[in-house]
Write a protein that holds these residues in place. Structure first.
Motif, PDB file in Angstrom:
ATOM      1  N   LEU A 228      30.547  49.039  39.109  1.00 35.09           N
ATOM      2  CA  LEU A 228      30.404  47.642  38.694  1.00 35.09           C
ATOM      3  C   LEU A 228      31.160  46.772  39.676  1.00 35.09           C
ATOM      4  CD1 LEU A 228      30.954  47.463  34.824  1.00 35.09           C
ATOM      5  CD2 LEU A 228      28.822  47.157  36.080  1.00 35.09           C
ATOM      6  N   ILE A 229      30.504  45.699  40.072  1.00 33.23           N
ATOM      7  CA  ILE A 229      31.148  44.698  40.911  1.00 33.23           C
ATOM      8  C   ILE A 229      31.276  43.438  40.071  1.00 33.23           C
ATOM      9  CG2 ILE A 229      30.939  43.335  43.037  1.00 33.23           C
ATOM     10  CD1 ILE A 229      31.248  46.302  43.607  1.00 33.23           C
ATOM     11  N   GLY A 230      32.492  42.930  39.939  1.00 36.16           N
ATOM     12  CA  GLY A 230      32.719  41.736  39.118  1.00 36.16           C
ATOM     13  C   GLY A 230      33.941  40.985  39.615  1.00 36.16           C
ATOM     14  N   PRO A 231      33.816  40.288  40.738  1.00 36.20           N
ATOM     15  CA  PRO A 231      34.986  39.617  41.325  1.00 36.20           C
ATOM     16  C   PRO A 231      35.402  38.390  40.508  1.00 36.20           C
ATOM     17  CG  PRO A 231      32.988  39.027  42.524  1.00 36.20           C
ATOM     18  CD  PRO A 231      32.576  40.053  41.504  1.00 36.20           C
ATOM     19  N   PRO A 232      36.589  37.852  40.764  1.00 38.73           N
ATOM     20  CA  PRO A 232      36.985  36.592  40.117  1.00 38.73           C
ATOM     21  C   PRO A 232      35.940  35.495  40.357  1.00 38.73           C
ATOM     22  CG  PRO A 232      38.868  37.567  41.241  1.00 38.73           C
ATOM     23  CD  PRO A 232      37.667  38.389  41.636  1.00 38.73           C
ATOM     24  N   PHE A 233      35.859  34.553  39.385  1.00 37.45           N
ATOM     25  CA  PHE A 233      34.850  33.487  39.466  1.00 37.45           C
ATOM     26  C   PHE A 233      35.117  32.559  40.653  1.00 37.45           C
ATOM     27  CE2 PHE A 233      34.357  33.463  34.493  1.00 37.45           C
ATOM     28  CZ  PHE A 233      34.048  34.812  34.539  1.00 37.45           C
ATOM     29  N   THR A 234      36.284  32.669  41.257  1.00 36.31           N
ATOM     30  CA  THR A 234      36.670  31.797  42.368  1.00 36.31           C
ATOM     31  C   THR A 234      36.234  32.359  43.721  1.00 36.31           C
ATOM     32  OG1 THR A 234      38.776  32.954  42.330  1.00 36.31           O
ATOM     33  CG2 THR A 234      38.685  30.829  41.178  1.00 36.31           C
TER      34      THR A 234
END
Ligand SMILES: Cc1ncc(COP(=O)(O)O)c(C=O)c1O
Length: 456
Positions: A420-426
């Motif tokens: 899963l790839i889920g970086p910070p929204f920034t």
């Protein structure tokens, strides 16, 4: 080097969460980046465990936690209420579907899952229907590692060791198009359309079923699989027809991660319980939230007078302050909208990996993307579990300076490898480019090790 400086078992006194690896010691975080004590930096493409949605080193969140702790660290939620919990509950009810406006705060996802399952059963018992007590869930799925949450989790590998401690739960195939026999192409496929739930309820006896629990968009177990546009409407209708409560576990996919506050929002369907966790407090304090309605709670109010789920740290002020600051920051900087926008770029850029012979699928919504690895693309045959592909990839990625979240063994045959790839929204566009570059480096290194195990 002192023994503890090795940061691995059995040196030092930490019971590490993996007993066969060395842990880099992280000393600081900033935005999407983590820095270890040797000065190496890591692009955190999974926001920790899909938790640090607003980035590391977030001064505003740190300040909110510090100020709350200085003002009021703890009160017993059975005796008192306080500003942070009142304000956070009000914010949440404004964000959640109509009628869902009463929230219990816990510390971990599994706690909130268990609270919802127990309250669902309590609701039926106190409605004079104690026979409605069974749980139905999807497979594969994950709802937590405590024993009731694990009972509801469709992950044979996690359950095996504890099988005789688990309660029986009826299992329905998850809408997981990539691994479904229909390959996502049959309109009337029971799993992908949702009608499999009705068949299961009829077989189980709907008069004995309390609740159906499911993740609105797949988490680690189906790697960000997104159900069809009509899936949840069908589920809601089936639940209504058979008087079964619908629990939406949004612990991984909620709180903005999929580009809307709730992952169910685009389906225009309201559950009976909605559960948030992980990113809800940005990683600045442990927090989960179980939201439900007066329809459920009025029955308890006239019955036992309380939900039968008690924990010392329910409604914990410091965690609630972190949650409140997180929601305010999401709103003030339109970060959920940003998540949706950057998510499209991330999905397109990671989609370029589909050229690779061992990348079977790339899917997702918002800043949540699942990349599924296969040995053979045509047949979708997974790698043999003994190769530990996803784990090897994750290690190779960490060595290259990229943090991802692996999942393996989620199919019926206990194989399957995805990350899963889920970086910070920034995250910025240039950071997405760097993420994709590092992903390719890690993939090449992993496959080289698989093909040439003695070569390094
Ligand atoms: C969908 C889902 N539900 C529940 C949980 C359990 O949450 P926790 O680990 O905070 O108990 C997780 C954790 O990964 C999850 O992804």
């Amino acid at each position: 080097m002192s023994p503890s400086a090795e940061n691995r078992y059995p040196a030092g006194h930490v019971l590490y969460r993996r007993l066969a690896k060395r842990f880099p010691r992280i000393v600081r975080g900033e935005g999407c980046w983590l820095y270890d004590d040797a000065g190496k930096r890591y692009l955190d493409a999974s926001s920790g465990a899909l938790v640090c949605n607003l980035g590391h080193g977030n001064a505003e969140l740190a300040r909110a936690v510090g100020e709350q702790a200085a003002r009021l660290g703890y009160v017993n939620g059975v005796a008192f209420t306080h500003d942070a919990v009142e304000e956070l509950a009000a914010e949440l009810s404004a964000l959640t579907a109509d009628g869902l406006d009463k929230t219990l705060f816990c510390c971990n996802g599994g706690d909130a899952v268990e609270a919802a399952l127990k309250i669902a059963r309590q609701f039926w018992a106190e409605s004079g229907r104690p026979e409605k007590r069974k749980i139905v869930s999807l497979s594969p799925s994950y709802h937590g590692s405590t024993l009731l949450a694990l009972s509801a989790s469709g992950r044979p590998g996690y359950r095996k060791q504890f099988q005789d401690w688990l309660v029986p739960v009826c299992s329905v195939p998850a809408p997981y198009a990539y691994r479904c026999a229909c390959r996502g192409e049959w309109e009337d496929c029971p799993a992908c359309s949702g009608t499999a739930l009705e068949a299961a309820l009829l077989q189980e006896g709907p008069e004995t079923v309390a609740a159906f629990i499911a993740e609105p968009v797949g988490g680690a177990s189906t790697g960000a699989s997104v159900p069809r546009p009509d899936y949840w409407k069908t589920i809601r209708e089936i639940c209504d027809r058979h008087e079964v409560l619908f629990i939406a576990d949004e612990i991984l996919v909620g709180a903005g991660r999929t580009g809307t506050w709730s992952a169910l929002e685009p389906y225009a369907v309201a559950p009976d319980f909605q559960i948030f966790g992980k990113g809800i407090a940005g990683g600045y304090a442990p927090l989960s939230a179980m939201v439900t309605s007066r329809r459920i709670l009025d029955v308890l109010a006239e019955g036992t007078g309380a939900p039968l789920h008690n924990q010392t740290f329910s409604q914990f002020p410091v965690s609630c302050a972190a949650g409140l600051a997180t929601i305010r920051q999401l709103k003030a900087h339109a970060l959920i909208e940003r998540c949706a926008r950057m998510g499209e770029i991330l999905l397109r850029r990671l989609g370029e990996l589909l050229e690779h012979p061992n990348v079977g699928d790339v899917r997702g919504r918002g800043l949540l993307v699942g990349v599924e690895f296969v040995e053979d693309k045509e047949s979708r045959k997974p790698f043999h579990p003994s190769l530990r592909m996803a784990e090897g990839f994750t290690q190779a990625a960490q060595a290259a300076g990229l943090v991802v979240w692996p999942s393996s063994g989620y199919t019926d045959r206990e194989d399957g490898d995805l990350v899963l790839i889920g970086p910070p929204f920034t995250i910025s566009e240039s950071e997405i480019s760097e993420l994709v570059r590092l992903f390719r480096v890690a993939l090449d290194a992993t496959l080289e090790t698989i093909q040439n195990p003695n070569g390094r």
